[in-house]
Design a protein around this motif. Structure first.
Motif, PDB file in Angstrom:
ATOM      1  N   ARG A   1      -3.970  32.991  13.732  1.00 34.41           N
ATOM      2  CA  ARG A   1      -4.434  32.945  15.113  1.00 34.41           C
ATOM      3  C   ARG A   1      -4.186  34.294  15.790  1.00 34.41           C
ATOM      4  O   ARG A   1      -4.948  34.730  16.619  1.00 34.41           O
ATOM      5  CB  ARG A   1      -3.720  31.835  15.881  1.00 34.41           C
ATOM      6  N   ARG A   2      -3.118  34.901  15.396  1.00 37.93           N
ATOM      7  CA  ARG A   2      -2.781  36.166  16.046  1.00 37.93           C
ATOM      8  C   ARG A   2      -3.810  37.222  15.703  1.00 37.93           C
ATOM      9  O   ARG A   2      -4.270  37.970  16.556  1.00 37.93           O
ATOM     10  CB  ARG A   2      -1.409  36.622  15.614  1.00 37.93           C
TER      11      ARG A   2
ATOM     12  N   PHE B   1     -18.795  36.635  29.087  1.00 38.14           N
ATOM     13  CA  PHE B   1     -17.988  36.975  27.915  1.00 38.14           C
ATOM     14  C   PHE B   1     -18.805  37.014  26.614  1.00 38.14           C
ATOM     15  O   PHE B   1     -18.259  37.325  25.568  1.00 38.14           O
ATOM     16  CB  PHE B   1     -16.805  36.009  27.765  1.00 38.14           C
ATOM     17  N   LEU B   2     -20.089  36.718  26.681  1.00 43.21           N
ATOM     18  CA  LEU B   2     -20.906  36.811  25.461  1.00 43.21           C
ATOM     19  C   LEU B   2     -21.217  38.265  25.123  1.00 43.21           C
ATOM     20  O   LEU B   2     -21.616  38.563  23.998  1.00 43.21           O
ATOM     21  CB  LEU B   2     -22.217  36.040  25.617  1.00 43.21           C
TER      22      LEU B   2
ATOM     23  N   GLN C   1      -9.173  31.746  22.950  1.00 45.19           N
ATOM     24  CA  GLN C   1      -9.132  30.393  23.498  1.00 45.19           C
ATOM     25  C   GLN C   1     -10.469  29.703  23.255  1.00 45.19           C
ATOM     26  O   GLN C   1     -11.507  30.284  23.485  1.00 45.19           O
ATOM     27  CB  GLN C   1      -8.884  30.452  24.998  1.00 45.19           C
ATOM     28  N   PRO C   2     -10.415  28.432  22.818  1.00 47.00           N
ATOM     29  CA  PRO C   2     -11.683  27.709  22.646  1.00 47.00           C
ATOM     30  C   PRO C   2     -12.190  27.272  24.018  1.00 47.00           C
ATOM     31  O   PRO C   2     -11.439  26.732  24.826  1.00 47.00           O
ATOM     32  CB  PRO C   2     -11.283  26.488  21.801  1.00 47.00           C
TER      33      PRO C   2
ATOM     34  N   LEU D   1      -6.878  36.630  17.631  1.00 47.17           N
ATOM     35  CA  LEU D   1      -6.806  37.206  18.974  1.00 47.17           C
ATOM     36  C   LEU D   1      -7.112  38.691  18.918  1.00 47.17           C
ATOM     37  O   LEU D   1      -7.879  39.216  19.692  1.00 47.17           O
ATOM     38  CB  LEU D   1      -5.391  37.042  19.540  1.00 47.17           C
ATOM     39  N   ALA D   2      -6.487  39.339  17.956  1.00 51.47           N
ATOM     40  CA  ALA D   2      -6.619  40.787  17.873  1.00 51.47           C
ATOM     41  C   ALA D   2      -8.062  41.168  17.597  1.00 51.47           C
ATOM     42  O   ALA D   2      -8.635  42.004  18.274  1.00 51.47           O
ATOM     43  CB  ALA D   2      -5.714  41.319  16.766  1.00 51.47           C
TER      44      ALA D   2
ATOM     45  N   GLN E   1      -1.155  43.005  21.675  1.00 52.50           N
ATOM     46  CA  GLN E   1      -2.617  43.042  21.753  1.00 52.50           C
ATOM     47  C   GLN E   1      -3.138  41.614  21.787  1.00 52.50           C
ATOM     48  O   GLN E   1      -2.726  40.834  20.920  1.00 52.50           O
ATOM     49  CB  GLN E   1      -3.164  43.791  20.534  1.00 52.50           C
TER      50      GLN E   1
ATOM     51  N   ARG F   1     -13.898  45.570  25.369  1.00 57.53           N
ATOM     52  CA  ARG F   1     -14.725  45.544  24.165  1.00 57.53           C
ATOM     53  C   ARG F   1     -15.787  46.597  24.186  1.00 57.53           C
ATOM     54  O   ARG F   1     -16.393  46.878  25.212  1.00 57.53           O
ATOM     55  CB  ARG F   1     -15.391  44.180  24.066  1.00 57.53           C
ATOM     56  N   PHE F   2     -16.034  47.152  23.039  1.00 61.71           N
ATOM     57  CA  PHE F   2     -17.155  48.057  22.894  1.00 61.71           C
ATOM     58  C   PHE F   2     -18.380  47.236  22.499  1.00 61.71           C
ATOM     59  O   PHE F   2     -18.332  46.429  21.587  1.00 61.71           O
ATOM     60  CB  PHE F   2     -16.862  49.092  21.796  1.00 61.71           C
TER      61      PHE F   2
ATOM     62  N   ASN G   1       2.534  35.447  20.508  1.00 60.21           N
ATOM     63  CA  ASN G   1       1.706  36.605  20.173  1.00 60.21           C
ATOM     64  C   ASN G   1       2.618  37.822  20.089  1.00 60.21           C
ATOM     65  O   ASN G   1       2.591  38.711  20.938  1.00 60.21           O
ATOM     66  CB  ASN G   1       0.627  36.818  21.250  1.00 60.21           C
TER      67      ASN G   1
ATOM     68  N   LEU H   1      -2.130  27.063  25.256  1.00 59.74           N
ATOM     69  CA  LEU H   1      -1.886  27.712  23.963  1.00 59.74           C
ATOM     70  C   LEU H   1      -0.635  28.564  23.959  1.00 59.74           C
ATOM     71  O   LEU H   1      -0.056  28.818  22.926  1.00 59.74           O
ATOM     72  CB  LEU H   1      -3.087  28.599  23.596  1.00 59.74           C
TER      73      LEU H   1
ATOM     74  N   ARG I   1      -4.809  50.903  20.726  1.00 60.49           N
ATOM     75  CA  ARG I   1      -4.528  49.478  20.589  1.00 60.49           C
ATOM     76  C   ARG I   1      -3.087  49.281  21.016  1.00 60.49           C
ATOM     77  O   ARG I   1      -2.224  50.127  20.738  1.00 60.49           O
ATOM     78  CB  ARG I   1      -4.725  49.131  19.119  1.00 60.49           C
TER      79      ARG I   1
ATOM     80  N   GLY J   1     -11.378  35.385  23.669  1.00 65.14           N
ATOM     81  CA  GLY J   1     -10.008  35.904  23.715  1.00 65.14           C
ATOM     82  C   GLY J   1      -9.041  34.948  23.039  1.00 65.14           C
ATOM     83  O   GLY J   1      -7.915  34.771  23.485  1.00 65.14           O
TER      84      GLY J   1
ATOM     85  N   ALA K   1     -10.501  40.359  20.501  1.00 65.00           N
ATOM     86  CA  ALA K   1     -10.263  41.210  21.664  1.00 65.00           C
ATOM     87  C   ALA K   1     -10.592  42.645  21.345  1.00 65.00           C
ATOM     88  O   ALA K   1     -10.957  43.418  22.214  1.00 65.00           O
ATOM     89  CB  ALA K   1      -8.812  41.090  22.105  1.00 65.00           C
ATOM     90  N   GLY K   2     -10.507  42.997  20.044  1.00 63.96           N
ATOM     91  CA  GLY K   2     -10.749  44.388  19.698  1.00 63.96           C
ATOM     92  C   GLY K   2     -12.213  44.753  19.597  1.00 63.96           C
ATOM     93  O   GLY K   2     -12.560  45.859  19.275  1.00 63.96           O
ATOM     94  N   GLY K   3     -13.085  43.813  19.839  1.00 72.49           N
ATOM     95  CA  GLY K   3     -14.482  44.227  19.948  1.00 72.49           C
ATOM     96  C   GLY K   3     -15.379  43.770  18.824  1.00 72.49           C
ATOM     97  O   GLY K   3     -16.448  44.314  18.631  1.00 72.49           O
TER      98      GLY K   3
ATOM     99  N   MET L   1     -16.999  41.024  18.532  1.00 75.18           N
ATOM    100  CA  MET L   1     -17.799  39.833  18.853  1.00 75.18           C
ATOM    101  C   MET L   1     -19.265  40.159  19.091  1.00 75.18           C
ATOM    102  O   MET L   1     -19.607  40.903  19.979  1.00 75.18           O
ATOM    103  CB  MET L   1     -17.219  39.178  20.107  1.00 75.18           C
TER     104      MET L   1
END
Lengths: 345, 428, 558
Positions: free
Chosen positions: B16-17, B175-176, B411-412, B20-21, C334, C461-462, C343, C206, C330, B409, B24-26, B28
């Motif tokens: 899960r961690r 967020f899309l 979260q569902p 997240l990373a 994060q 985000r990029f 986390n 969560l 980063r 991010g 969030a890191g781009g 998507m």
């Protein structure tokens, strides 16, 4: 919206004193009123409302009678000269003719006169023809004898709000949403000229819609002047932010005089105007600040007197005696005001 | 060649961690590969091409002058009701052409969104959610552009034709991500920068892009990430869009069609919408301005609906004739309706307690009328629904599961308000 | 341990001056064991797990890589051609350290930090009550004057906007309309590194650390505040506060619907002491029509002195983490606003060290950035040899590739194409960082509109969208910069073309745009490209510049 009238005068003493305007009578209905006319004898006042009925009140007794037969709101009201017959038109485009003085008037000769709203009716002073105007951009002339269509006058390219014969009956004027005023020769049904009241119209670019229309129209008794009532200086069409104004044309030259405006700032539109035989112009209207009635002297662009009305006013008519006015108001009340000088104590 | 970077594909998301990373890191949604951790969604992407058409009557059209008339009442106004092509169903006399298309449509009359503010009301109708200060949800067009749009389309997935304004609206996609932002065609004009400037010849453009690609290949030999790839690819997409730019030119339609739809803005915009949908744009929204008739509601509705009625009916008819209507969900909505009470200025004010929406097309039950209001339209008396129900219904009409979730991010987040469900009576 | 470690990390790398410097450095610092510089400790912490997880880090970046990276991170733009040439062609010993110090002391640094923190704290919200340029100027001055971070935050949290001198600082509150739910969400995210928004309605589903009562503890500081509009001057909006209003909350998951209450508190800390007043005595200035009330005790006024202080560990961790992320691409935690025990940071001891050291440095942003910049972790190359396996980014064993922000992209493109230098030349002796910025800042707007995310959303985000590609391909702004004009890059290249010095063209082009020398292959390619183009040389030159300007190598910080 139409308010076309030919004051039939019963007396010759027309002295008025607007500053002494006072309520003479109140006639209540359950729905907001939409139009009003005195009959030529001065016995009754008629009113259309936000329903399918025409109300008739006896001024002396206050008795109310409902005239049923329309399919929508009635704005157009006009009488054959000499009485006897009321013409009414509704927003379903139907024209009806009523023997209005009987106890329970029933409509005779109802027929569709326009596609969409029938906004205005005017009766020729000689009683032979009536003119109707409506949302199908047409003006139609009908025979009063048999109700048949005599002529169609095409030329407007938007809703025709008002039509009026001049005092001689030889000329017909029709006016539309965009402030175009067409002068027709009645005998030949040809267009004589076009007068420009475009100041009463605006295309609002942010709402992308037109606002305007000659909502009230009146010839002076001598036929020299034509008053056109509406809204101008619109800054927000959908909130009705604009100013009531009366455009007056010199009939001979076709030129507009400086427009008549309320002396105090007023937000809204003018829905009705009449020329008093003395030459005073009376207008009514309403908007954000409620309802008002204004009085102008000839040649004075600013009103000399403003009478605050209890509610927004949609129509105005002058009693044949020249001493009283009827105002159709949003609160459902038809109010008759006495504008003559108060009798000496 | 196996990518050596963390491309965010499910194989990399083992904890899960790191989920997240990665998100969030781009990682998507770049260049069309689904990044959802929910396999069911990827399946849906493979379904047959569907489309969405939204007609937005900005300002709040009056339900009493459109889909739910109440003639001869104290609130009904002067207009009458007319029969439609569905026996027993009547709509306002101001919509004669649309009335003839009713057999392809459905009406929802019991809407209560309880929100009289333009912006908030529009948000509810566009996103299916009540606004809060916590999360901004994506608009219907962005959502469907993501769910039913083909992964590699050269055209933007969500195009908004509106009077005035132009550009890319990133708020729509929330967020899309910007890929699903709406592209606004202000006054129906093509998007900015889609035409090669005159001073740049096609050959010069080709040459410089070749140089650019070579430079990128050299760089990628050592430093290749999902982001550098997405960036490089965006130029290919831009070039493909430029090649397809005629799709934005409505004057290329036949003179008969141009005449039939009308020369006024909304008419041309509807024709442009047809053109875009036919050419593979997933979602088109046409905004018709304006219906916020606080003053002289009846005159203004004659004018505005006079512009709306025939082009809208032509659009429905044409989509049906071309075999596209069954795969195109059509929604006619506004931010709210208008008060039954007629005010002193002959206007109607904002009203969200009992109003209507019309639908047509994909997955919609033909001729259905769902929900009722009382005789003078002041209350919903049967099957009261709101924006949440409608959003579920859109998903289901398009053959999608309305209970699925995004992952934002880490979260569902459900795609639709889970306290309500679809309007089953509306679904075919 | 340390000496052997340093040597082994250089063994795999191509010989370079930097490597030798590191060796030298490690000798001299070995003797200062108790007071080892932070950047060394950073590298130790980062490299500690590598033996166990078998990580072979990237080599150190060469001078060109370092040069471009440090300029972008500290000044927000690539260096000028002249600066690039000097650094790369005439290397001096210890020049990296000297450059770091020079850039940290430059006015461009303060400007860049003001942009970075503007975006972090305001997320490009459209202006409401405080104009953006006033707020940015307030930030710029703060960074120029080396204002400590804690002091800066206290100023932001304590200004009510009434005094023109401190009004700009109040933008954080005012432009959020003093709305308590938005403020609570953003205060916790931006100053504590914790996203509490989901804890508004219940304990965070969560994240077990984020309790609903923590949310409302922060909420209670701001819930009595509201916007007050001056009766006479409708533009003067400032913060007012009532003396009453208690915070109560229920969890939507709690079936018993028990109502809880809380006063202001910082997360799990103790509730603040609040004086009690007799009824009618709560105000110094009582509320009245048109009168801004002033309570005798202001909850909001307590926020600054409780939140932005050394004793507040999340406050310290947050800023240390954000500054780390700014340099390294980063966070150690994060996402940057999800610090919690579920986390964990990639390097728990390191983040604690950075946080405590930052406090010891008295929240001196420059000092911490300096240490980060001096570390090997920062100075690694961003590429790995073919033979190396995949490296998860959180190992920080290879420098991360960061997209340029919209502002960095705009300023770098202006620098690269010569717009900046031409503007400076036009300003002549009046050319300063300020005047140059004011003259060119308007060009940045279109970049922000096209490349930035939606306002009010974090810029995390990029996403490459085709409208951006269309803007750079067909838009008039950038195209205008490519047209040869007095002294700009295109002009210089055309002149070199005229002299048939194709190698010099390649040289000047690459130094200006990509901040490095062209490789022999690249030189050859350029010569081959240009030789047949004598007839339309200006066009060919523009094609070349455009191709590099829009390349991935330019678009990203690597």
């Amino acid at each position: 919206m139409s308010s076309t009238q030919m004051p039939q005068m019963l007396s010759t003493n027309f002295t008025i004193d607007p500053a002494q305007t006072r309520l003479a009578a109140e006639f209540k209905h359950s729905r907001p009123l939409f139009s009003c006319r005195f009959d030529p004898t001065g016995r009754f006042v008629f009113a259309g409302a936000q329903d399918n009925l025409v109300q008739r009140w006896d001024l002396a007794t206050g008795q109310r009678t409902e005239l049923a037969g329309h399919d929508s709101w009635v704005r157009g009201l006009a009488f054959l000269p000499g009485g006897g017959c009321l013409y009414s038109g509704d927003y379903a485009g139907r024209l009806a003719c009523w023997p209005y003085a009987v106890e329970s008037p029933q409509p005779m000769r109802t027929h569709e006169a326009h596609q969409g709203w029938l906004r205005s009716i005017s009766v020729c002073p000689d009683g032979q023809l009536i003119a109707t105007a409506g949302n199908d951009n047409m003006v139609r002339l009908w025979s009063t004898a048999d109700g048949k269509l005599v002529r169609e006058l095409a030329g407007h390219n938007c809703h025709v709000y008002n039509a009026a014969f001049d005092p001689t009956g030889r000329h017909l004027v029709s006016a539309d949403l965009k402030g175009v005023v067409k002068h027709w020769d009645v005998a030949t049904s040809t267009l004589v000229r076009t007068l420009d009241a475009a100041v009463l119209w605006k295309y609002d670019n942010s709402f992308r819609a037109d606002i305007g229309g000659i909502r009230g129209m009146s010839f002076s008794a001598d036929g020299r002047w034509l008053a056109c009532a509406g809204i101008t200086d619109v800054t927000n069409a959908f909130a009705g932010v604009g100013k009531p104004v009366i455009v007056v044309f010199d009939w001979l030259t076709g030129r507009a005089k400086p427009p008549l405006r309320p002396q105090q700032d007023f937000q809204g539109a003018s829905w009705g105007v009449v020329y008093h035989p003395t030459g005073v112009v009376i207008g009514v209207g309403g908007g954000g600040g409620g309802g008002a009635m204004w009085f102008w002297r000839p040649d004075e662009p600013q009103s000399f007197f403003t009478f605050k009305l209890p509610a927004v006013a949609r129509d105005l008519d002058l009693h044949p005696d020249g001493k009283r006015v009827a105002v159709a108001q949003f609160d459902g009340v038809l109010r008759v005001y006495d504008i003559s000088p108060k009798p000496a104590a | 060649m196996l990518c050596r970077y963390d491309c965010g594909s499910p194989e990399h998301q083992i904890t899960r961690r790191s989920l997240l990373a990665g998100l969030a890191g781009g990682a998507m949604g770049t260049f069309g590969i689904s990044r959802f951790a929910v396999p069911a969604v990827a399946e849906e992407l493979k379904s047959a091409q569907k489309r969405v058409l939204i007609i937005f009557l900005a300002g709040g059209s009056s339900q009493l002058e459109t889909w739910d008339p109440k003639p001869n009442t104290d609130t009904g106004g002067p207009f009458r009701a007319i029969p439609t092509s569905v026996p027993g169903v009547h709509i306002s006399e101001l919509l004669p052409y649309s009335a003839k298309q009713m057999h392809r449509m459905a009406i929802v009359r019991g809407i209560n969104t309880a929100e009289d503010d333009h912006g908030q009301g529009a948000y509810i109708m566009e996103t299916g959610r009540r606004p809060d200060n916590v999360t901004r949800f994506p608009a219907l067009g962005s959502v469907m552009s993501k769910f039913v749009g083909p992964a590699d389309s050269p055209l933007p997935g969500y195009i908004h034709i509106q009077p005035g304004g132009a550009g890319y609206n990133k708020q729509d996609s929330a967020f899309l991500g910007p890929k699903f932002a709406s592209v606004s065609l202000g006054d129906g004009n093509p998007p900015p920068n889609v035409v090669r400037p005159e001073s740049l010849t096609e050959s010069a453009d080709r040459m410089r892009n070749m140089l650019r690609q070579r430079a990128n290949e050299r760089f990628a030999a050592r430093r290749r990430t999902a982001e550098t790839e997405a960036y490089s690819y965006s130029y290919e997409q831009a070039l493909q869009l430029m090649e397809r730019r005629e799709v934005f030119d409505v004057s290329k339609e036949s003179p008969q069609d141009l005449e039939r739809y009308g020369t006024h803005d909304f008419g041309r915009h509807c024709l442009l919408a047809r053109r875009l949908l036919e050419n593979g744009v997933t979602c088109v929204k046409v905004t018709h301005s304006n219906y916020d008739t606080h003053w002289e509601n009846f005159d203004f509705h004659i004018e505005q609906l006079g512009e709306f009625d025939r082009p809208f009916a032509s659009l429905i008819g044409d989509l049906a004739d071309r075999g596209l209507l069954d795969s195109t969900l059509v929604v006619v909505m506004a931010e709210f309706g208008r008060t039954p009470r007629i005010n002193a200025g002959l206007g109607r004010d904002h009203w969200s307690r009992a109003w209507s929406v019309a639908l047509a097309g994909c997955g919609i039950q033909h001729g259905a009328v769902v929900g009722k209001t009382n005789p003078n339209g002041t209350q919903v008396t049967d099957r009261e629904v709101h924006g949440g129900h409608l959003f579920h219904t859109y998903f289901r009409a398009l053959g999608l599961d309305s209970k699925q979730k995004y992952h934002v991010g880490g979260q569902p987040v459900p795609v639709a308000d889970q306290t309500v469900g679809p309007i089953e009576e509306l679904l075919a | 341990m340390p000496d052997r470690f340093w040597i082994s990390s250089c063994a795999g790398a191509p010989p370079s001056l930097a490597c030798s410097l590191v060796l030298l450095f490690s000798w001299s610092t070995a003797a200062q064991e108790p007071n080892r510089p932070l950047h060394e400790l950073i590298d130790e912490h980062v490299s500690a797990p590598w033996k166990t997880n078998g990580t072979t880090p990237a080599a150190l970046a060469d001078d060109a890589e370092f040069l471009r990276r440090i300029y972008l991170d500290l000044t927000g733009s690539v260096p000028s051609t002249a600066e690039a040439r000097t650094f790369l062609d005439q290397p001096a010993p210890d020049q990296r350290t000297a450059l770091i110090d020079k850039l940290l002391a430059s006015p461009e640094f303060a400007r860049h930090m003001s942009r970075v923190f503007d975006v972090t704290l305001m997320e490009r919200r459209p202006d409401k009550h405080v104009p953006a340029n006033e707020w940015r100027e307030f930030l710029r001055i703060a960074f120029a004057e080396k204002k400590p971070w804690d002091q800066l935050v206290r100023e932001i949290l304590s200004s009510d906007g009434a005094d023109p001198k401190t009004r700009a600082a109040a933008k954080f509150f005012l432009d959020r309309d003093a709305e308590p739910t938005v403020l609570t969400k953003d205060l916790t995210r931006m100053f504590l590194g914790m996203n509490y928004q989901c804890a508004q309605c219940h304990d965070h589903p969560l994240v077990s650390d984020y309790a609903q009562e923590h949310y409302y503890g922060i909420y209670a500081f701001v819930s009595r505040s509201y916007l007050f509009t001056d009766k006479k001057n409708k533009n003067l909006v400032s913060l007012a506060e009532k003396a009453d209003g208690d915070v109560k909350f229920k969890s939507v998951f709690d079936k018993t619907k028990t109502e809880h209450a809380t006063g202001p508190r910082i997360l799990a800390g103790p509730p603040i002491a609040e004086p009690k007043f007799d009824k009618g005595q709560e105000y110094a200035v009582a509320p009245a029509d048109g009168v801004k009330p002033v309570p005798k005790f202001s909850r909001r006024a307590q926020l600054a002195s409780l939140l932005a202080v050394p004793t507040n560990t999340p406050f310290n961790r947050n800023i240390a983490n954000r500054l780390w992320a700014h340099m390294m691409g980063r966070g150690l935690v994060q996402p940057l606003d999800l610090d919690n025990s579920d986390n964990p940071p990639s390097h728990p001891e390191l983040i604690e060290l950075l946080a405590s050291q930052f406090v010891a440095m008295k929240y001196d942003v420059r000092a911490l950035l300096r240490e980060l910049a001096l570390s090997q972790t920062y100075q690694r190359a961003s590429w790995l040899p073919e033979t190396a396996g995949e490296l998860p980014p959180e190992r920080f064993a290879v420098a991360l590739i960061k997209p340029l922000s919209p502002e960095q992209l705009a300023w770098s493109m202006m620098q690269a194409t010569g717009v900046t230098d031409s503007a400076c030349a036009a300003l002549a002796d009046k050319c300063t960082e300020q005047t140059l910025h004011d003259r060119l800042a308007g060009n940045v707007n279109e970049f922000v509109a096209t490349f930035a995310g939606a306002p009010g959303e974090p810029d995390v985000r990029f996403q490459a969208s085709l409208d951006q590609a269309l803007f750079l391909s067909n838009g008039g702004l950038v195209r205008g910069w490519l047209v040869p004009g007095t002294g700009n890059l295109a002009d210089r290249l055309v002149k070199l073309f005229n002299a048939e010095q194709f190698d010099a063209v390649a040289d000047e082009l690459y130094f200006s745009v990509l901040t490095r020398r062209a490789t022999p292959d690249e030189c050859a390619e350029i010569a081959e490209y240009l030789k047949p183009r004598a007839a339309d040389r200006a066009v060919a030159i523009q094609e070349l510049i455009w191709a590099l300007l829009t390349s991935s190598e330019f678009r990203f910080n690597h």
